[in-house]
Design a protein around this motif. Structure first.
Motif, PDB file in Angstrom:
ATOM      1  N   ILE A 162       0.858  -1.184   0.000  1.00 16.77           N
ATOM      2  CA  ILE A 162       0.000   0.000   0.000  1.00 16.77           C
ATOM      3  C   ILE A 162       0.894   1.234   0.000  1.00 16.77           C
ATOM      4  CG2 ILE A 162      -1.662   1.332   1.354  1.00 16.77           C
ATOM      5  CD1 ILE A 162      -3.324  -0.984   1.163  1.00 16.77           C
ATOM      6  N   HIS A 163       0.586   2.157  -0.875  1.00 13.79           N
ATOM      7  CA  HIS A 163       1.295   3.422  -1.009  1.00 13.79           C
ATOM      8  C   HIS A 163       0.395   4.495  -0.394  1.00 13.79           C
ATOM      9  CE1 HIS A 163       2.192   7.112  -3.418  1.00 13.79           C
ATOM     10  NE2 HIS A 163       3.404   6.778  -3.044  1.00 13.79           N
ATOM     11  N   PHE A 164       0.930   5.270   0.560  1.00 10.18           N
ATOM     12  CA  PHE A 164       0.096   6.266   1.226  1.00 10.18           C
ATOM     13  C   PHE A 164       0.930   7.443   1.719  1.00 10.18           C
ATOM     14  CE2 PHE A 164       1.642   3.518   4.541  1.00 10.18           C
ATOM     15  CZ  PHE A 164       1.796   4.323   5.657  1.00 10.18           C
ATOM     16  N   TYR A 165       0.234   8.482   2.126  1.00 12.06           N
ATOM     17  CA  TYR A 165       0.847   9.668   2.718  1.00 12.06           C
ATOM     18  C   TYR A 165       0.319   9.817   4.136  1.00 12.06           C
ATOM     19  CZ  TYR A 165       2.232  10.922  -2.007  1.00 12.06           C
ATOM     20  OH  TYR A 165       2.786  10.914  -3.265  1.00 12.06           O
ATOM     21  N   ASP A 166       1.190  10.161   5.083  1.00 17.36           N
ATOM     22  CA  ASP A 166       0.718  10.384   6.444  1.00 17.36           C
ATOM     23  C   ASP A 166       0.167  11.798   6.582  1.00 17.36           C
ATOM     24  OD1 ASP A 166       2.869  12.129   6.804  1.00 17.36           O
ATOM     25  OD2 ASP A 166       3.957  10.809   8.167  1.00 17.36           O
ATOM     26  N   SER A 167      -0.262  12.146   7.780  1.00 13.30           N
ATOM     27  CA  SER A 167      -0.895  13.455   8.005  1.00 13.30           C
ATOM     28  C   SER A 167       0.064  14.625   7.781  1.00 13.30           C
ATOM     29  CB  SER A 167      -1.473  13.520   9.419  1.00 13.30           C
ATOM     30  OG  SER A 167      -0.445  13.300  10.366  1.00 13.30           O
ATOM     31  N   ASP A 168       1.364  14.352   7.783  1.00 14.14           N
ATOM     32  CA  ASP A 168       2.358  15.403   7.534  1.00 14.14           C
ATOM     33  C   ASP A 168       2.760  15.478   6.066  1.00 14.14           C
ATOM     34  OD1 ASP A 168       2.492  16.118  10.247  1.00 14.14           O
ATOM     35  OD2 ASP A 168       3.960  14.526  10.639  1.00 14.14           O
ATOM     36  N   GLY A 169       2.162  14.636   5.238  1.00  7.13           N
ATOM     37  CA  GLY A 169       2.472  14.638   3.811  1.00  7.13           C
ATOM     38  C   GLY A 169       3.662  13.779   3.423  1.00  7.13           C
ATOM     39  N   CYS A 170       4.193  13.005   4.394  1.00  4.99           N
ATOM     40  CA  CYS A 170       5.321  12.114   4.093  1.00  4.99           C
ATOM     41  C   CYS A 170       4.809  10.873   3.372  1.00  4.99           C
ATOM     42  CB  CYS A 170       6.034  11.706   5.380  1.00  4.99           C
ATOM     43  SG  CYS A 170       6.828  13.094   6.212  1.00  4.99           S
ATOM     44  N   GLU A 171       5.553  10.473   2.347  1.00  2.00           N
ATOM     45  CA  GLU A 171       5.159   9.334   1.522  1.00  2.00           C
ATOM     46  C   GLU A 171       5.730   8.037   2.091  1.00  2.00           C
ATOM     47  OE1 GLU A 171       5.279   8.156  -3.184  1.00  2.00           O
ATOM     48  OE2 GLU A 171       6.641   9.685  -2.455  1.00  2.00           O
ATOM     49  N   TYR A 172       4.886   6.990   2.112  1.00  2.00           N
ATOM     50  CA  TYR A 172       5.302   5.686   2.620  1.00  2.00           C
ATOM     51  C   TYR A 172       4.794   4.579   1.708  1.00  2.00           C
ATOM     52  CZ  TYR A 172       6.374   7.965   7.037  1.00  2.00           C
ATOM     53  OH  TYR A 172       6.903   8.770   7.993  1.00  2.00           O
ATOM     54  N   MET A 173       5.466   3.448   1.798  1.00  2.00           N
ATOM     55  CA  MET A 173       5.018   2.226   1.135  1.00  2.00           C
ATOM     56  C   MET A 173       5.159   1.098   2.148  1.00  2.00           C
ATOM     57  SD  MET A 173       6.725   2.770  -2.571  1.00  2.00           S
ATOM     58  CE  MET A 173       7.817   4.140  -2.233  1.00  2.00           C
ATOM     59  N   CYS A 174       4.080   0.337   2.357  1.00  2.69           N
ATOM     60  CA  CYS A 174       4.088  -0.732   3.355  1.00  2.69           C
ATOM     61  C   CYS A 174       3.661  -2.044   2.736  1.00  2.69           C
ATOM     62  CB  CYS A 174       3.101  -0.435   4.477  1.00  2.69           C
ATOM     63  SG  CYS A 174       3.580   0.858   5.582  1.00  2.69           S
ATOM     64  N   ASP A 175       4.428  -3.095   3.035  1.00  2.48           N
ATOM     65  CA  ASP A 175       3.954  -4.433   2.715  1.00  2.48           C
ATOM     66  C   ASP A 175       2.726  -4.688   3.585  1.00  2.48           C
ATOM     67  OD1 ASP A 175       5.979  -5.000   0.911  1.00  2.48           O
ATOM     68  OD2 ASP A 175       7.287  -5.832   2.455  1.00  2.48           O
ATOM     69  N   ILE A 176       1.789  -5.433   3.035  1.00  8.70           N
ATOM     70  CA  ILE A 176       0.586  -5.734   3.801  1.00  8.70           C
ATOM     71  C   ILE A 176       0.378  -7.239   3.886  1.00  8.70           C
ATOM     72  CG2 ILE A 176      -0.618  -3.581   3.288  1.00  8.70           C
ATOM     73  CD1 ILE A 176      -2.204  -5.215   1.157  1.00  8.70           C
ATOM     74  N   GLU A 177      -0.394  -7.635   4.895  1.00 10.51           N
ATOM     75  CA  GLU A 177      -0.829  -9.019   5.011  1.00 10.51           C
ATOM     76  C   GLU A 177      -1.938  -9.186   3.973  1.00 10.51           C
ATOM     77  OE1 GLU A 177      -1.941  -9.710   9.119  1.00 10.51           O
ATOM     78  OE2 GLU A 177      -0.341  -8.357   9.735  1.00 10.51           O
ATOM     79  N   ILE A 178      -1.669  -9.917   2.914  1.00  6.88           N
ATOM     80  CA  ILE A 178      -2.581  -9.994   1.772  1.00  6.88           C
ATOM     81  C   ILE A 178      -3.975 -10.467   2.157  1.00  6.88           C
ATOM     82  CG2 ILE A 178      -1.893 -12.304   1.058  1.00  6.88           C
ATOM     83  CD1 ILE A 178      -2.722  -9.330  -1.242  1.00  6.88           C
TER      84      ILE A 178
END
Length: 129
Positions: free
Chosen positions: A28-44
């Motif tokens: 999952i590709h997302f942005y936190d409340s501060d606008g920082c970009e992240y990518m996280c592996d997820i439990e499918i």
């Protein structure tokens, strides 16, 4: 709009689903409340897609959510109907917990309340055939 959710290290993350080549799981590709970009592996097995709808409390409804219809109309055959949100045959539907009946999500969305989901609240499914 956050189109997907999934668990990463036990916490829910919401964002866009990104698939990978080969046997690697999506992330999952997302942005936190501060606008920082992240990518996280997820439990499918926890992946859920947003239906684009909200329940009576303003909660976004995802596949895998357990919802209850509360029409407030006495004698309404669907009052108290509880089921799991799924994507079947190109439509979002609510499959009843007893698997005997179901309904289209769009038909009742204004009267739905998210009770939990099948991942965090399996006790809501207990006693189901």
């Amino acid at each position: 709009m956050r189109n997907y959710r999934g668990k990463s290290l036990g916490s829910w993350v919401y964002g866009d689903l990104v698939s990978r080549k080969g046997s690697l799981p999506p992330y999952i590709h997302f942005y936190d409340s501060d606008g920082c970009e992240y990518m996280c592996d997820i439990e499918i097995n926890t992946l859920g897609e947003s239906t684009g709808e909200k329940d009576i409390n303003g909660t976004t409804i995802y596949t895998g959510d357990i919802v209850k219809r509360t029409s407030g109309l006495l004698g309404d055959e669907y009052d108290g109907f509880t089921g799991v949100v799924k994507f079947l045959m190109a439509a979002f539907v609510i499959e009843s917990l007893d698997r005997k009946d179901g309904t289209s999500l769009g038909d009742d969305v204004a009267e739905l309340e998210v009770l939990g989901n099948i991942y965090d609240n399996p006790e809501l499914l207990e006693g189901v055939v």
